[in-house]
Scaffold this motif. Structure first.
Motif, short mmCIF file in Angstrom:
data_model
loop_
_atom_site.label_atom_id
_atom_site.label_comp_id
_atom_site.label_asym_id
_atom_site.label_seq_id
_atom_site.Cartn_x
_atom_site.Cartn_y
_atom_site.Cartn_z
N ALA A 103 0.38 23.90 17.66
CA ALA A 103 -0.29 25.19 17.53
C ALA A 103 -1.52 25.12 16.64
CB ALA A 103 0.69 26.22 16.97
N LEU A 104 -1.80 23.96 16.04
CA LEU A 104 -2.98 23.79 15.20
C LEU A 104 -4.09 23.15 16.03
CD1 LEU A 104 -1.26 22.45 11.97
CD2 LEU A 104 -1.91 24.80 12.50
N PRO A 105 -5.32 23.68 15.97
CA PRO A 105 -6.38 23.17 16.84
C PRO A 105 -6.73 21.71 16.60
CG PRO A 105 -7.27 24.68 15.18
CD PRO A 105 -5.78 24.79 15.12
N GLY A 106 -6.48 21.20 15.40
CA GLY A 106 -6.81 19.81 15.12
C GLY A 106 -5.97 18.80 15.88
N TYR A 107 -4.86 19.24 16.48
CA TYR A 107 -4.00 18.27 17.16
C TYR A 107 -4.69 17.66 18.38
CZ TYR A 107 0.24 16.05 18.84
OH TYR A 107 1.15 15.12 19.23
N SER B 210 1.21 5.05 30.73
CA SER B 210 1.46 5.21 32.17
C SER B 210 2.95 5.51 32.37
CB SER B 210 1.07 3.93 32.93
OG SER B 210 1.26 4.10 34.30
N PRO B 211 3.28 6.72 32.87
CA PRO B 211 2.35 7.82 33.19
C PRO B 211 1.75 8.45 31.94
CG PRO B 211 4.60 8.57 33.40
CD PRO B 211 4.69 7.08 33.12
N ALA B 212 0.61 9.10 32.12
CA ALA B 212 -0.07 9.71 30.98
C ALA B 212 0.76 10.85 30.40
CB ALA B 212 -1.43 10.23 31.42
N GLN B 213 0.76 10.94 29.08
CA GLN B 213 1.47 12.02 28.37
C GLN B 213 0.52 13.21 28.24
OE1 GLN B 213 2.81 10.24 24.70
NE2 GLN B 213 3.90 8.60 25.73
N LEU B 214 0.45 14.00 29.30
CA LEU B 214 -0.56 15.05 29.40
C LEU B 214 -0.15 16.37 28.77
CD1 LEU B 214 -1.91 14.51 33.03
CD2 LEU B 214 -2.92 13.76 30.87
N ALA B 215 1.16 16.64 28.69
CA ALA B 215 1.60 17.96 28.21
C ALA B 215 1.09 18.26 26.80
CB ALA B 215 3.12 18.05 28.28
N PRO B 216 1.27 17.36 25.80
CA PRO B 216 0.74 17.68 24.47
C PRO B 216 -0.78 17.84 24.47
CG PRO B 216 2.31 15.87 24.35
CD PRO B 216 2.02 16.09 25.81
N LEU B 217 -1.47 17.02 25.27
CA LEU B 217 -2.93 17.10 25.31
C LEU B 217 -3.40 18.44 25.88
CD1 LEU B 217 -5.72 15.83 25.04
CD2 LEU B 217 -5.41 14.82 27.29
N LEU B 218 -2.80 18.87 26.99
CA LEU B 218 -3.22 20.13 27.61
C LEU B 218 -2.92 21.31 26.71
CD1 LEU B 218 -2.10 19.47 31.30
CD2 LEU B 218 -4.41 19.31 30.33
N ILE B 219 -1.77 21.29 26.04
CA ILE B 219 -1.44 22.39 25.11
C ILE B 219 -2.43 22.41 23.96
CG2 ILE B 219 0.28 23.22 23.47
CD1 ILE B 219 2.44 22.15 25.37
N ALA B 220 -2.72 21.23 23.40
CA ALA B 220 -3.64 21.16 22.26
C ALA B 220 -5.04 21.63 22.65
CB ALA B 220 -3.69 19.74 21.72
N VAL B 221 -5.52 21.25 23.83
CA VAL B 221 -6.84 21.68 24.28
C VAL B 221 -6.87 23.19 24.47
CG1 VAL B 221 -8.46 21.59 26.22
CG2 VAL B 221 -7.51 19.48 25.28
N ALA B 222 -5.81 23.74 25.09
CA ALA B 222 -5.76 25.19 25.30
C ALA B 222 -5.75 25.94 23.97
CB ALA B 222 -4.52 25.54 26.12
N VAL B 223 -5.00 25.45 22.99
CA VAL B 223 -4.96 26.10 21.68
C VAL B 223 -6.34 26.04 21.02
CG1 VAL B 223 -4.04 25.88 19.34
CG2 VAL B 223 -2.50 25.75 21.29
#
Length: 455
Positions: free
Chosen positions: A238-242, A253-266
């Motif tokens: 929930a912190l934008p710096g993540y 592989s496979p890419a761990q996209l869930a934390p990245l997408l959440i962090a970008v959205a935040v």
């Protein structure tokens, strides 16, 4: 005989309508004002030259920044250089750049006392805000592009376009590595924009006070300190710096996209909200007061409180959407990640030593890890993880070999595995090949634990 003509006059009591300056003209004017400043020109020059020289110089040294993610691979491929630079930029460079550009764009007018002249010329506080914000964004994008392009060119020119070893040990082709490096830098734009928006908010709310200039690096430092604390994953995301950290997931592989997408959205949500708050404060300002020195209580109610409420909402949303109330670093995840990296790197070592080829499925690598010798909870960050990796060779049903690793896992899921024997597998930093000594890929390597339960 000539007759004099009387010029037409406007009706009594009316005045010609004053035309407002278009946003495009205001934007060009503000952009010229920014790039005419010597410190902005110096920053642009530094961002487009210094990273390339730094990466090229470090890549030729005998000692590499192994404590930095991908730093140990700077001798092997030019694609490691921009990733090392990205790690440094997210911690130090980008917060400072946003501070110098966005954190001062409104406060400079307060210090110079030029608001009256600007308002007379433009005749619209809203258009002034848009023009200044767009000009700041343009300069910031130019600076970020320079960091990325310069470090990439420096790495490729000094080392070459070789494949890159990912965080799970598999080889990324040159084209794949290029695409993921680009995506990593694009992902870092999201928290950069949030810091820039905080800079705009501080510049508007605090007036000529230097605290507006310091606000982006202070917020970035606070976010970095928070990421080092044993916080639940929901709070961390929930912190934008993540988003400065979560690009690591692109290199598995496979890419761990869930934390990245959440962090970008935040981060983007923070950017939008902080910019909107800065706009509200700016258009409500009393420009007739030459002694204006910040919005005082209004800065608290329209600045800090909404951002704090946004953090609380995003923490709750992430906690509900994902089972992420703990640290996210669990024993089974650590074991699976370590075994995966070991299997990929074992194949790399096999190729170095010209042994018969083997696949990960044939190796059947497994890991058994304990934290604090089993005396504490088997989860969480720390440098007290000890693991034993076992593997098989084709045609052999029993375990063929074992290797010991000491793991240092940080709160964001990154770990460094330090080999502790046997010597011929992972106990020495070099392996003897037919062409001479080469770095041992199994001696010390990086890995990444997915903090979210995605399965």
């Amino acid at each position: 005989m000539t007759t004099a003509t009387t010029p037409a006059t406007a009706p009594v009591g009316t005045e010609p309508a004053a035309r407002r300056v278009p946003v495009s003209r205001g934007y060009r004017f503000e952009l010229v004002k920014l790039v005419s400043q010597w410190r902005i020109r110096l920053l642009v020059l530094a961002c487009w030259i210094a990273p390339g020289l730094f990466v090229a110089g470090v890549s030729q040294q005998s000692t590499l920044p192994a404590d930095t993610l991908f730093g140990r691979w700077m001798h092997a491929t030019g694609w490691a250089g921009p990733l090392v630079m990205l790690g440094f930029a997210g911690t130090w460079a980008l917060p400072l750049l946003t501070s110098v550009v966005a954190g001062d764009v409104f406060a400079a007018e307060d210090r110079l006392g030029t608001w009256r002249h600007l308002l007379v010329a433009v005749r619209s506080p809203a258009r002034i805000f848009v023009a200044k914000s767009l000009a700041s964004l343009t300069v910031i994008l130019l600076l970020v592009a320079g960091l990325a392009a310069s470090s990439t060119l420096g790495g490729l020119a000094s080392v070459g376009d070789q494949p890159l070893v990912g965080l799970d040990g598999h080889l990324l082709s040159s084209g794949d590595a290029a695409g993921r490096v680009l995506l990593a830098w694009l992902a870092a734009l999201a928290p950069t924009l949030s810091l820039a928006a905080i800079g705009l908010l501080g510049s508007v709310a605090l007036g000529r006070s230097p605290m507006g200039l310091l606000l982006p690096p202070i917020v970035a430092l606070a976010m970095s300190v928070a990421q080092m604390l044993p916080l639940p994953v929901a709070v961390r995301l929930a912190l934008p710096g993540y988003a400065f950290i979560s690009w690591n997931g692109l290199f598995t592989s496979p890419a761990q996209l869930a934390p990245l997408l959440i962090a970008v959205a935040v981060s983007l949500t923070w950017a939008v909200l902080a910019t909107a708050l800065a706009y509200l404060l700016f258009v409500r300002r009393d420009f007739t007061n030459p002694a204006y020195d910040g919005s005082g209580r209004r800065a608290l109610t329209l600045g800090v409180l909404p951002l704090a409420a946004l953090t609380a909402v995003t923490v709750g949303a992430v906690a509900v959407a994902t089972p992420s109330t703990g640290s996210g670093i669990e024993q089974d995840k650590v074991q699976k990640s370590l075994a995966t990296v070991f299997g990929h790197l074992y194949r790399l070592q096999t190729g170095q030593l010209h042994r018969p080829a083997v696949t990960e499925a044939q190796l059947k690598a497994t890991a058994a890890c304990t934290k604090s010798d089993g005396q504490a909870a088997q989860e969480g960050a720390g440098n007290d993880w000890r693991c034993v990796v076992s593997w098989h060779l084709p045609g052999v049903t029993a375990v063929t070999g074992t290797a010991i690793y000491q793991l240092d896992i940080t709160s964001d899921g990154r770990f460094v595995a330090d080999g502790d024997g046997p010597k011929e597998v992972n106990g020495y930093f070099l392996v003897r090949t037919s062409t001479g000594d080469a770095p041992n890929p199994l001696w010390q390597f990086d890995g990444n634990v997915d903090l979210l339960d995605t399965h």
